[in-house]
Design a protein around this motif. Structure first.
Motif, PDB file in Angstrom:
ATOM      1  N   ILE A 170      60.804 -43.613 -45.418  1.00 31.86           N
ATOM      2  CA  ILE A 170      60.901 -42.494 -46.363  1.00 31.86           C
ATOM      3  C   ILE A 170      59.728 -42.489 -47.342  1.00 31.86           C
ATOM      4  N   THR A 188      55.426 -41.071 -46.815  1.00 38.02           N
ATOM      5  CA  THR A 188      54.842 -39.773 -47.166  1.00 38.02           C
ATOM      6  C   THR A 188      54.315 -39.745 -48.599  1.00 38.02           C
ATOM      7  N   GLN A 206      65.440 -32.686 -52.377  1.00 37.94           N
ATOM      8  CA  GLN A 206      65.403 -33.689 -51.311  1.00 37.94           C
ATOM      9  C   GLN A 206      66.800 -34.129 -50.876  1.00 37.94           C
ATOM     10  N   THR A 221      56.180 -29.842 -47.012  1.00 39.29           N
ATOM     11  CA  THR A 221      55.998 -31.251 -46.650  1.00 39.29           C
ATOM     12  C   THR A 221      57.232 -32.083 -47.005  1.00 39.29           C
ATOM     13  N   VAL A 222      57.779 -31.825 -48.197  1.00 41.13           N
ATOM     14  CA  VAL A 222      58.961 -32.559 -48.649  1.00 41.13           C
ATOM     15  C   VAL A 222      60.159 -32.276 -47.739  1.00 41.13           C
ATOM     16  N   GLN A 261      59.986 -34.589 -44.885  1.00 41.29           N
ATOM     17  CA  GLN A 261      60.301 -35.926 -45.378  1.00 41.29           C
ATOM     18  C   GLN A 261      61.812 -36.088 -45.549  1.00 41.29           C
ATOM     19  N   SER A 262      62.477 -35.045 -46.048  1.00 40.11           N
ATOM     20  CA  SER A 262      63.911 -35.091 -46.326  1.00 40.11           C
ATOM     21  C   SER A 262      64.758 -35.184 -45.063  1.00 40.11           C
ATOM     22  N   SER A 293      61.668 -36.605 -40.613  1.00 38.38           N
ATOM     23  CA  SER A 293      60.517 -36.439 -39.703  1.00 38.38           C
ATOM     24  C   SER A 293      59.286 -37.072 -40.343  1.00 38.38           C
ATOM     25  N   ALA A 294      59.242 -38.401 -40.299  1.00 42.08           N
ATOM     26  CA  ALA A 294      58.209 -39.152 -41.009  1.00 42.08           C
ATOM     27  C   ALA A 294      56.798 -38.799 -40.541  1.00 42.08           C
ATOM     28  N   SER A 332      55.766 -35.315 -41.752  1.00 45.70           N
ATOM     29  CA  SER A 332      55.585 -35.266 -43.204  1.00 45.70           C
ATOM     30  C   SER A 332      54.324 -35.985 -43.639  1.00 45.70           C
ATOM     31  N   ILE A 333      53.991 -37.096 -42.975  1.00 45.67           N
ATOM     32  CA  ILE A 333      52.771 -37.834 -43.312  1.00 45.67           C
ATOM     33  C   ILE A 333      51.538 -36.997 -42.996  1.00 45.67           C
ATOM     34  N   SER A 373      51.358 -34.053 -45.360  1.00 44.21           N
ATOM     35  CA  SER A 373      51.019 -34.475 -46.721  1.00 44.21           C
ATOM     36  C   SER A 373      49.526 -34.750 -46.859  1.00 44.21           C
TER      37      SER A 373
END
Length: 324
Positions: A121, A124, A177, A256-257, A260-261, A264-265, A268-269, A272
């Motif tokens: 988590i 990101t 989030q 992007t958040v 992340q929430s 979907s790492a 999101s990375i 970001s």
């Protein structure tokens, strides 16, 4: 020097850094515990801590800067004291306060599964912070080439003004989030989408208000940071270009958040890093070669537009894949 300091600014940098680094001992645990307070269901207390800390900082900084004649070092001292207050306050809440969780040494155990979840988590925001520092490095070096120390000072004022309107958007991102994650986990995809939609509308509204305010009263905003005529002239020109795409940033941040929430790492990375690294770095290295200092101011808005379009396409694809 590596981050763009010159012989004229190195003394101020060293004075500030020598003190502010000491505050890391209080800032990091205080910031972490404040986030846990919000996560355990007491967002009002977490907000009050941050607000009181900021107000205390506004009071202490002038006292140490002017009252004790400490200059830039005084600003750092005031900030460190505020960080210590938040850390002690948060620590008291988790030891003697009415918290659901209690801070006890016997409860501090290493659990690989929990650590793995935290790392996934946290990747990101970690990448975003890392990218932010890296971008400051590159931006300062480019500014130094095309505008010198004054241009770096102008950029500092411009980004600070923009940040005034972006901070509420970061607040929205933190607030949504948990809502998105909870509903997505319960397969209530329509609620997750609605939370994101409301967040984006709110962010666009706030940032549009910010853009209009900046365009109508640029001199008043910049005068908060400087009275120097040359610096004012540079900043006035820069802010009129740099801030043009301010409303688009809301979609970039909240989109992007969202990924992340929902866990979907990888997405999101990548997203970001899109706005601040993947798109921005080539632009700030190339565009100024053709447009000089104006190209430096324009690099960020161009990156915002490109990133907004790409993140929007990712969101569209995600929502199509969800059975609403």
């Amino acid at each position: 020097y590596f981050f763009g300091a010159s012989n004229d600014t190195i003394k101020y940098s060293m004075d500030y850094m020598s003190v502010i680094m000491c505050g890391a001992w209080f800032n990091l645990p205080g910031f972490a515990m404040n986030s846990v307070i919000r996560a355990e269901g007491n967002p009002k207390l977490a907000s009050n801590m941050m607000i009181i800390g900021c107000l205390l900082n506004l009071i202490l900084d002038p006292i140490f800067i002017f009252g004790f004649d400490m200059g830039i070092k005084g600003a750092a001292v005031g900030t460190v004291i505020c960080q210590l207050v938040i850390c002690l306050w948060s620590g008291y809440y988790f030891t003697f306060g009415k918290s659901n969780l209690k801070l006890k040494l016997k409860n501090i155990k290493i659990d690989s599964k929990i650590i793995k979840g935290i790392v996934v988590i946290a990747l990101t925001p970690f990448c975003m912070e890392l990218a932010s520092g890296f971008i400051h490095l590159i931006t300062n070096k480019v500014l130094k080439v095309y505008g010198g120390d004054l241009a770096i000072g102008a950029m500092t004022a411009i980004t600070s003004i923009n940040l005034l309107f972006m901070m509420p958007v970061y607040g929205i991102s933190q607030g949504m989030q948990t809502i998105i994650a909870y509903n997505y986990g319960a397969k209530q995809f329509d609620r997750s989408k609605k939370a994101l939609s409301i967040g984006i509308l709110g962010a666009i509204g706030i940032l549009s208000f910010g853009l209009i305010s900046i365009l109508l009263f640029p001199k008043q905003f910049i005068s908060i940071f400087t009275k120097d005529a040359r610096l004012m002239e540079l900043a006035l020109n820069g802010i009129s270009i740099y801030s043009l795409t301010l409303p688009a940033i809301g979609i970039c941040i909240l989109g992007t958040v969202y990924f992340q929430s929902i866990g979907s790492a990888k997405k999101s990375i990548v997203l970001s890093l899109l706005r601040q690294v993947i798109v921005f770095i080539p632009l700030i290295l190339v565009v100024p070669k053709y447009f000089g200092l104006n190209g430096v101011w324009a690099a960020q808005p161009l990156a915002d537009i490109v990133s907004m379009i790409i993140i929007g396409l990712f969101l569209r694809k995600e929502f199509k894949g969800c059975k609403l």
